[in-house]
Design a protein around this motif. Structure first.
Motif, mmCIF file in Angstrom:
data_model
loop_
_atom_site.group_PDB
_atom_site.id
_atom_site.type_symbol
_atom_site.label_atom_id
_atom_site.label_comp_id
_atom_site.label_asym_id
_atom_site.label_seq_id
_atom_site.Cartn_x
_atom_site.Cartn_y
_atom_site.Cartn_z
ATOM 1 N N THR A 102 0.820 -1.208 0.000
ATOM 2 C CA THR A 102 0.000 0.000 0.000
ATOM 3 C C THR A 102 0.854 1.258 0.000
ATOM 4 O OG1 THR A 102 -1.802 -1.123 1.128
ATOM 5 C CG2 THR A 102 -1.750 1.280 1.298
ATOM 6 N N ALA A 103 1.898 1.274 0.842
ATOM 7 C CA ALA A 103 2.718 2.478 0.937
ATOM 8 C C ALA A 103 4.146 2.129 1.316
ATOM 9 C CB ALA A 103 2.142 3.443 1.963
ATOM 10 N N ILE A 104 5.070 2.928 0.797
ATOM 11 C CA ILE A 104 6.473 2.858 1.190
ATOM 12 C C ILE A 104 6.820 4.204 1.796
ATOM 13 C CG2 ILE A 104 8.870 2.683 0.423
ATOM 14 C CD1 ILE A 104 7.897 0.922 -1.879
ATOM 15 N N VAL A 105 7.431 4.163 2.972
ATOM 16 C CA VAL A 105 7.956 5.367 3.601
ATOM 17 C C VAL A 105 9.470 5.214 3.628
ATOM 18 C CG1 VAL A 105 8.085 6.733 5.722
ATOM 19 C CG2 VAL A 105 5.902 5.738 5.017
ATOM 20 N N SER A 106 10.168 6.226 3.152
ATOM 21 C CA SER A 106 11.626 6.224 3.170
ATOM 22 C C SER A 106 12.098 7.438 3.960
ATOM 23 C CB SER A 106 12.173 6.307 1.742
ATOM 24 O OG SER A 106 13.567 6.545 1.750
ATOM 25 N N THR A 107 13.127 7.232 4.771
ATOM 26 C CA THR A 107 13.720 8.360 5.487
ATOM 27 C C THR A 107 15.123 8.658 4.957
ATOM 28 O OG1 THR A 107 14.368 6.826 7.245
ATOM 29 C CG2 THR A 107 12.350 8.115 7.592
ATOM 30 N N ALA A 108 15.474 8.076 3.821
ATOM 31 C CA ALA A 108 16.778 8.315 3.203
ATOM 32 C C ALA A 108 16.866 9.747 2.682
ATOM 33 C CB ALA A 108 17.002 7.329 2.050
ATOM 34 N N CYS A 109 18.023 10.369 2.874
ATOM 35 C CA CYS A 109 18.224 11.747 2.429
ATOM 36 C C CYS A 109 17.808 11.943 0.978
ATOM 37 C CB CYS A 109 19.695 12.143 2.574
ATOM 38 S SG CYS A 109 20.185 12.439 4.268
ATOM 39 N N ARG A 110 17.015 12.980 0.766
ATOM 40 C CA ARG A 110 16.585 13.450 -0.548
ATOM 41 C C ARG A 110 15.792 12.428 -1.371
ATOM 42 N NH1 ARG A 110 19.281 18.138 -0.199
ATOM 43 N NH2 ARG A 110 21.475 18.191 0.333
ATOM 44 N N SER A 111 15.319 11.367 -0.714
ATOM 45 C CA SER A 111 14.595 10.327 -1.457
ATOM 46 C C SER A 111 13.167 10.728 -1.820
ATOM 47 C CB SER A 111 14.584 9.019 -0.666
ATOM 48 O OG SER A 111 13.932 9.163 0.581
ATOM 49 N N GLY A 112 12.755 11.919 -1.426
ATOM 50 C CA GLY A 112 11.429 12.407 -1.774
ATOM 51 C C GLY A 112 11.409 13.222 -3.054
ATOM 52 N N THR A 113 12.350 12.948 -3.948
ATOM 53 C CA THR A 113 12.359 13.674 -5.222
ATOM 54 C C THR A 113 11.153 13.252 -6.051
ATOM 55 O OG1 THR A 113 13.700 12.015 -6.354
ATOM 56 C CG2 THR A 113 14.880 13.816 -5.269
ATOM 57 N N THR A 114 10.668 14.182 -6.840
ATOM 58 C CA THR A 114 9.483 13.918 -7.646
ATOM 59 C C THR A 114 9.705 12.779 -8.632
ATOM 60 O OG1 THR A 114 8.768 16.207 -7.407
ATOM 61 C CG2 THR A 114 7.832 14.971 -9.244
ATOM 62 N N SER A 115 10.839 12.757 -9.310
ATOM 63 C CA SER A 115 11.045 11.712 -10.315
ATOM 64 C C SER A 115 11.070 10.320 -9.689
ATOM 65 C CB SER A 115 12.320 11.976 -11.118
ATOM 66 O OG SER A 115 13.457 11.935 -10.278
ATOM 67 N N PHE A 116 11.743 10.153 -8.549
ATOM 68 C CA PHE A 116 11.812 8.854 -7.891
ATOM 69 C C PHE A 116 10.453 8.471 -7.308
ATOM 70 C CE2 PHE A 116 13.160 5.966 -4.379
ATOM 71 C CZ PHE A 116 13.806 5.012 -5.149
ATOM 72 N N GLY A 117 9.811 9.404 -6.626
ATOM 73 C CA GLY A 117 8.505 9.129 -6.018
ATOM 74 C C GLY A 117 7.458 8.739 -7.043
ATOM 75 N N LYS A 118 7.376 9.494 -8.119
ATOM 76 C CA LYS A 118 6.388 9.184 -9.156
ATOM 77 C C LYS A 118 6.694 7.860 -9.839
ATOM 78 C CE LYS A 118 4.614 13.713 -10.137
ATOM 79 N NZ LYS A 118 3.365 13.960 -10.816
ATOM 80 N N TYR A 119 7.974 7.568 -10.006
ATOM 81 C CA TYR A 119 8.344 6.301 -10.634
ATOM 82 C C TYR A 119 7.892 5.120 -9.766
ATOM 83 C CZ TYR A 119 10.828 2.721 -13.144
ATOM 84 O OH TYR A 119 11.120 1.591 -13.866
ATOM 85 N N LEU A 120 8.105 5.197 -8.456
ATOM 86 C CA LEU A 120 7.702 4.103 -7.562
ATOM 87 C C LEU A 120 6.197 3.873 -7.587
ATOM 88 C CD1 LEU A 120 9.964 4.605 -4.418
ATOM 89 C CD2 LEU A 120 10.137 2.822 -6.142
ATOM 90 N N VAL A 121 5.417 4.942 -7.634
ATOM 91 C CA VAL A 121 3.964 4.755 -7.598
ATOM 92 C C VAL A 121 3.367 4.516 -8.979
ATOM 93 C CG1 VAL A 121 3.624 5.995 -5.417
ATOM 94 C CG2 VAL A 121 3.459 7.252 -7.559
ATOM 95 N N ASP A 122 3.796 5.241 -9.965
ATOM 96 C CA ASP A 122 3.158 5.123 -11.280
ATOM 97 C C ASP A 122 3.680 3.959 -12.116
ATOM 98 O OD1 ASP A 122 1.450 7.229 -10.814
ATOM 99 O OD2 ASP A 122 2.783 8.715 -11.700
ATOM 100 N N THR A 123 4.923 3.585 -11.936
ATOM 101 C CA THR A 123 5.490 2.513 -12.755
ATOM 102 C C THR A 123 5.627 1.201 -11.991
ATOM 103 O OG1 THR A 123 6.696 4.164 -14.048
ATOM 104 C CG2 THR A 123 7.435 1.876 -14.237
ATOM 105 N N MET A 124 6.048 1.275 -10.732
ATOM 106 C CA MET A 124 6.331 0.050 -9.985
ATOM 107 C C MET A 124 5.143 -0.466 -9.180
ATOM 108 S SD MET A 124 10.295 0.457 -9.035
ATOM 109 C CE MET A 124 10.499 -1.315 -8.925
ATOM 110 N N GLY A 125 4.056 0.282 -9.098
ATOM 111 C CA GLY A 125 2.824 -0.247 -8.541
ATOM 112 C C GLY A 125 2.482 0.065 -7.101
ATOM 113 N N CYS A 126 3.349 0.750 -6.387
ATOM 114 C CA CYS A 126 3.047 1.116 -5.008
ATOM 115 C C CYS A 126 1.974 2.208 -5.013
ATOM 116 C CB CYS A 126 4.327 1.619 -4.346
ATOM 117 S SG CYS A 126 4.138 2.038 -2.636
#
Length: 178
Positions: free
Chosen positions: A96-120
């Motif tokens: 349902t959800a992934i929470v990351s506390t890694a530095c700068r991991s909240g970038t738009t390109s990475f976040g959108k890729y995880l949800v829109d392409t990888m299915g989260c």
């Protein structure tokens, strides 16, 4: 899927502590089912996320930075999960959800890729670099809201965002309709 959290952790020996151990204890106190998995490689990190039986996954690792100090991927002892590397994998993230506390991991390109392409369905990560105690505090507040008061990913995150200063710019990404 089980209503709980899989904590996937890769920490460096120079870290001040284990965020995963802190979270595991918090979940025990809240009586929330959780499992703590330690990994050393990026392949194992994504494998653990993909194979988790829990609805929620918490990634506790470092964010690798590029030369321009932007997010380069999730760090492990044996490799970094760059977007290019992730794109070459055949991984379905059905949690349902992934929470990351890694530095700068909240970038738009990475976040959108995880949800829109990888299915989260949801992804939450910081645009800044939280210290260990900031990451643990954010996680405690967010998960308390998720499991004890707000009950949905969106409501818990928006409640956190409205109530606290959010100094590290935690952002939430949501899967867009297909």
């Amino acid at each position: 899927m089980k209503h709980g959290v899989c904590i996937v952790e890769c920490f460096d020996k120079s870290d001040p502590g284990s965020e995963g151990r802190v979270l595991k204890e918090i979940f025990n106190l809240m009586q929330i089912e959780s499992v703590l998995v330690r990994v050393k490689s990026i392949e194992n990190l994504f494998e653990q996320i993909a194979e988790s039986e829990m609805k929620y996954v918490h990634v506790s690792t470092h964010g690798a930075e590029t030369d321009s100090r932007t997010f380069g991927g999730w760090w492990t002892h044996k490799g970094t999960g760059t977007r290019k590397w992730v794109q070459q994998q055949d991984i379905d993230l059905s949690c349902t959800a992934i929470v990351s506390t890694a530095c700068r991991s909240g970038t738009t390109s990475f976040g959108k890729y995880l949800v829109d392409t990888m299915g989260c369905k949801y992804y939450i990560g910081p645009t800044g670099c939280p210290n260990f105690y900031n990451a643990a505090l954010f996680s405690h507040l967010y998960y308390h809201k998720l499991f004890k008061t707000r009950r949905t990913v969106q409501a818990a995150f928006y409640s956190y965002e409205a109530s606290y200063k959010n100094p590290h710019g935690f952002k939430m990404f949501r899967k867009t309709a297909a």
